[in-house]
Scaffold this active site. Structure first.
Site, short mmCIF file in Angstrom:
data_model
loop_
_atom_site.label_atom_id
_atom_site.label_comp_id
_atom_site.label_asym_id
_atom_site.label_seq_id
_atom_site.Cartn_x
_atom_site.Cartn_y
_atom_site.Cartn_z
N GLU A 53 0.86 -1.19 0.00
CA GLU A 53 0.00 0.00 0.00
C GLU A 53 0.90 1.25 0.00
O GLU A 53 1.96 1.25 0.64
CB GLU A 53 -0.83 -0.02 1.29
CG GLU A 53 -1.65 1.21 1.57
CD GLU A 53 -2.21 1.23 3.01
OE1 GLU A 53 -1.51 0.77 3.95
OE2 GLU A 53 -3.34 1.70 3.18
N LYS A 147 -9.42 1.98 -1.83
CA LYS A 147 -9.62 1.44 -0.48
C LYS A 147 -10.95 1.89 0.12
O LYS A 147 -11.23 3.11 0.19
CB LYS A 147 -8.45 1.90 0.40
CG LYS A 147 -8.45 1.35 1.81
CD LYS A 147 -7.16 1.79 2.51
CE LYS A 147 -7.01 1.23 3.91
NZ LYS A 147 -5.71 1.62 4.52
N CYS A 195 -4.78 -2.99 2.83
CA CYS A 195 -4.49 -2.93 4.26
C CYS A 195 -5.68 -3.22 5.16
O CYS A 195 -6.07 -4.35 5.35
CB CYS A 195 -3.83 -1.61 4.62
SG CYS A 195 -3.10 -1.68 6.26
N1 CDT Z 1 -2.91 1.34 6.51
C1 CDT Z 1 -3.83 0.75 7.30
O1 CDT Z 1 -4.97 0.56 6.88
N2 CDT Z 1 -3.44 0.49 8.55
C2 CDT Z 1 -4.34 -0.05 9.51
C3 CDT Z 1 -3.94 0.33 10.89
C4 CDT Z 1 -5.06 0.19 11.80
S1 CDT Z 1 -4.53 0.14 13.41
C5 CDT Z 1 -4.43 -1.56 13.72
C6 CDT Z 1 -4.46 -1.57 9.47
O2 CDT Z 1 -5.59 -2.05 9.54
O3 CDT Z 1 -3.47 -2.27 9.43
#
Ligand code: CDT
Length: 343
Positions: A53, A147, A195
């Site tokens: 990402e 996203k 993500c």
């Molecule tokens: N980039 C991204 O979506 N990061 C989020 C962080 C959330 S905090 C656990 C993820 O879900 O990994």
């Protein structure tokens, strides 16, 4: 003929954000590293390389930038009549080399989309956290995904906290979860998540309902937040556990392979600068095919037999035979929790 595809998960170590998050220097250095991973992957027989990402920049949503030019420098401008992402000077060197090598690419970046969808046909600009699938055979973008599940918030937490500001920078994706075929790869049915999406069974199931065989997902997941309970080691372990649970269950319950690719390591000093590794591939049985071992640039290469998806798709997860949609209305009609009344 076996429907195999050799995939390389191209984990990236940190892209340091100093001195200027969107500046030329970190971008050029990151591009060199991405090209090196591509060459290595091609030498190992990869037909598809998956990058993280926001692979072209540091994970900038950890900080609240306010300077419009500084923010603009982090985004790739796109519009219906150009500019197009394939011509972006920030990505073109990678796509050109991939085309020459005959290797497909999936990669995440920050997209600044401008069209005439404003009121009265006025120009409107929207920022998305986006991934594309670029096919070497046609030298074109086969699919784009924006996203849907944006974590974090629009405002800062108290100083000393790790910040997650994706809701400040991006608009939720407007393209849904669309699976697509890759003609030159045995008509593989692919889908993309980004993500945080990997934690939501709803997105996986939308792809599963289109027969998805291969899910591609880049991520930037923080390892430690001072405001949360537990020390660095405990929180990192927990972050990796939740990452693996999400990826494993998504693959198992939708009978598909999943390729999950980290940007890892410490990108910025201070709270929230560290990112987990754990780049991983799961198979349709929920088994781990392989996992990276470092927080640096590292390739994970595997040959996946797409027909392995058939067994689960035709038995335990034969959706047509077993799903009971008459009982699932709550899933699309309700967003938050509604507890039963106390008795
Ligand atoms: N980039 C991204 O979506 N990061 C989020 C962080 C959330 S905090 C656990 C993820 O879900 O990994």
């Amino acid at each position: 003929m076996a429907r195999t595809i050799t995939v390389a998960a191209a984990q990236m170590g940190p892209i340091k954000s100093v001195p200027n998050p969107g500046g030329k220097e970190p971008r050029d250095a990151a591009m060199k590293r991405m090209l090196a991973l591509l060459e290595d992957a091609a030498a190992k027989g990869a037909q598809l390389v998956v990058y993280p990402e926001l692979a072209l920049t540091t994970f900038f949503p950890r900080a609240m930038l306010t300077d419009a030019d500084e923010i603009a420098a982090l985004f790739e401008p796109e519009s219906p009549n150009g500019p197009s992402i394939v011509e972006s000077p920030h990505l073109k060197p990678l796509l050109d080399r991939a085309a020459a090598l005959g290797v497909d690419i999936s990669i995440g970046y920050a997209e600044r989309w401008t069209d005439d969808s404003g009121s009265d046909g006025e120009s409107k600009t929207t920022d998305y956290n986006t991934a594309i699938y670029y096919a070497a055979a046609s030298q074109s973008v086969l699919a784009k995904y924006r996203k849907v599940h944006l974590p974090g918030r629009t405002h800062l937490l108290p100083e000393g906290s790790a910040q997650q500001l994706e809701k400040y920078y991006f608009t939720p994706g407007n393209m849904g979860f669309q699976a697509f075929r890759v003609p030159a790869r045995h008509q593989a049915i692919c889908g993309m998540l980004i993500c945080n999406d990997r934690r939501w069974p709803e997105g996986w199931r939308c792809l599963g309902l289109q027969g998805v065989e291969l899910v591609l997902c880049g991520y930037n997941t923080s390892d430690y937040k001072p405001q949360d309970p537990g020390g660095v080691e405990e929180q990192t372990e927990m972050a990796l556990l939740h990452h693996h649970i999400s990826c494993q269950s998504g693959s198992y319950t939708n009978a598909c392979f999943g390729v999950h690719v980290a940007k890892a390591g410490v990108e910025a000093e201070g709270a929230g600068g560290g990112l987990i590794g754990g780049t991983v591939i799961y198979d349709p049985m929920g088994r781990k095919v392989g996992e990276t071992a470092t927080l640096d640039d590292e390739l994970l290469v595997a040959t996946l037999d797409l027909d392995m998806c058939k067994r689960q798709k035709s038995t335990i997860f034969n959706f047509a035979n077993h799903r009971r949609v008459e009982h699932y209305a709550r899933i699309i009609e309700q967003v938050g929790v509604e507890e039963p009344p106390e008795v």
